[in-house]
Write a protein that holds these residues in place. Structure first.
Motif, PDB file in Angstrom:
ATOM      1  N   ARG A  91       1.203   1.669   3.889  1.00  0.00           N
ATOM      2  CA  ARG A  91       0.211   0.736   3.326  1.00  0.00           C
ATOM      3  C   ARG A  91       0.778  -0.679   3.246  1.00  0.00           C
ATOM      4  O   ARG A  91       0.088  -1.656   3.539  1.00  0.00           O
ATOM      5  N   LEU A  92       2.021  -0.795   2.843  1.00  0.00           N
ATOM      6  CA  LEU A  92       2.669  -2.098   2.743  1.00  0.00           C
ATOM      7  C   LEU A  92       2.749  -2.759   4.118  1.00  0.00           C
ATOM      8  O   LEU A  92       2.453  -3.955   4.258  1.00  0.00           O
ATOM      9  N   ARG A 121       4.918  10.386  -0.596  1.00  0.00           N
ATOM     10  CA  ARG A 121       4.274   9.254  -1.300  1.00  0.00           C
ATOM     11  C   ARG A 121       4.953   7.939  -0.929  1.00  0.00           C
ATOM     12  O   ARG A 121       4.280   6.926  -0.706  1.00  0.00           O
ATOM     13  N   ILE A 122       6.271   7.941  -0.836  1.00  0.00           N
ATOM     14  CA  ILE A 122       7.002   6.732  -0.430  1.00  0.00           C
ATOM     15  C   ILE A 122       6.614   6.331   0.987  1.00  0.00           C
ATOM     16  O   ILE A 122       6.355   5.144   1.258  1.00  0.00           O
ATOM     17  N   ARG A 123       6.543   7.307   1.898  1.00  0.00           N
ATOM     18  CA  ARG A 123       6.132   6.994   3.280  1.00  0.00           C
ATOM     19  C   ARG A 123       4.723   6.417   3.310  1.00  0.00           C
ATOM     20  O   ARG A 123       4.454   5.441   4.017  1.00  0.00           O
ATOM     21  N   ASP A 124       3.818   7.023   2.529  1.00  0.00           N
ATOM     22  CA  ASP A 124       2.436   6.514   2.479  1.00  0.00           C
ATOM     23  C   ASP A 124       2.398   5.078   1.966  1.00  0.00           C
ATOM     24  O   ASP A 124       1.688   4.224   2.514  1.00  0.00           O
ATOM     25  N   LEU A 125       3.160   4.800   0.923  1.00  0.00           N
ATOM     26  CA  LEU A 125       3.189   3.446   0.362  1.00  0.00           C
ATOM     27  C   LEU A 125       3.816   2.455   1.337  1.00  0.00           C
ATOM     28  O   LEU A 125       3.350   1.303   1.446  1.00  0.00           O
ATOM     29  N   GLU A 126       4.860   2.890   2.038  1.00  0.00           N
ATOM     30  CA  GLU A 126       5.477   2.016   3.041  1.00  0.00           C
ATOM     31  C   GLU A 126       4.492   1.703   4.156  1.00  0.00           C
ATOM     32  O   GLU A 126       4.432   0.564   4.650  1.00  0.00           O
ATOM     33  N   GLN A 135      -0.664  -3.964   5.095  1.00  0.00           N
ATOM     34  CA  GLN A 135      -1.029  -5.188   4.365  1.00  0.00           C
ATOM     35  C   GLN A 135      -0.265  -6.400   4.895  1.00  0.00           C
ATOM     36  O   GLN A 135      -0.820  -7.498   4.975  1.00  0.00           O
ATOM     37  N   LYS A 136       0.985  -6.206   5.280  1.00  0.00           N
ATOM     38  CA  LYS A 136       1.756  -7.312   5.865  1.00  0.00           C
ATOM     39  C   LYS A 136       1.116  -7.775   7.166  1.00  0.00           C
ATOM     40  O   LYS A 136       1.014  -8.981   7.428  1.00  0.00           O
ATOM     41  N   ARG A 137       0.694  -6.810   7.989  1.00  0.00           N
ATOM     42  CA  ARG A 137       0.015  -7.179   9.252  1.00  0.00           C
ATOM     43  C   ARG A 137      -1.290  -7.908   8.974  1.00  0.00           C
ATOM     44  O   ARG A 137      -1.615  -8.880   9.651  1.00  0.00           O
ATOM     45  N   GLN A 138      -2.030  -7.438   7.975  1.00  0.00           N
ATOM     46  CA  GLN A 138      -3.293  -8.095   7.640  1.00  0.00           C
ATOM     47  C   GLN A 138      -3.040  -9.524   7.162  1.00  0.00           C
ATOM     48  O   GLN A 138      -3.779 -10.458   7.523  1.00  0.00           O
ATOM     49  N   ILE A 139      -2.015  -9.709   6.360  1.00  0.00           N
ATOM     50  CA  ILE A 139      -1.674 -11.054   5.874  1.00  0.00           C
ATOM     51  C   ILE A 139      -1.280 -11.918   7.046  1.00  0.00           C
ATOM     52  O   ILE A 139      -1.697 -13.096   7.142  1.00  0.00           O
TER      53      ILE A 139
END
Length: 99
Positions: A84-85, A77-82, A88-92
């Motif tokens: 996703r983060l 779950r931590i790897r999945d969230l990392e 999202q950073k790349r998208q930003i």
């Protein structure tokens, strides 16, 4: 597991104490036991102790296995969230570059 061992020790102490008391009935019982009967009783107690300890180890092993599975799930779950983060950073960053 500690509580089981402690309880066995308490029961053994109680049995020993009862057999060692000066009361005639207890003394008669203690004296009526042959060496063979005492050995059989001792072996039975040892067998019961080993059985309880084996069950306790199996229970501990099962708990450890379940906790390891939960830990692996949490790590995934931590790897999945990392991931996703990072996405999202790349998208930003892409959005900022376009603006």
């Amino acid at each position: 597991m500690w509580l089981v061992v402690q309880r066995i020790d308490e029961l053994e102490a109680t049995l020993y104490s009862a057999l060692q008391q000066e009361q005639p009935a207890c003394r008669a019982v203690a004296e009526s036991l042959t060496d063979r009967q005492r050995d059989e009783l001792r072996l039975a107690v040892d067998k019961l102790r080993r059985q309880i300890l084996r069950q306790s180890r199996q229970f501990d092993s099962q708990i450890l296995q379940e906790r390891m599975e939960l830990l692996q799930q949490a790590q995934q779950r931590i790897r999945d969230l990392e991931d996703r983060l990072e996405l999202q950073k790349r998208q930003i960053k892409d959005i900022e570059e376009k603006v």
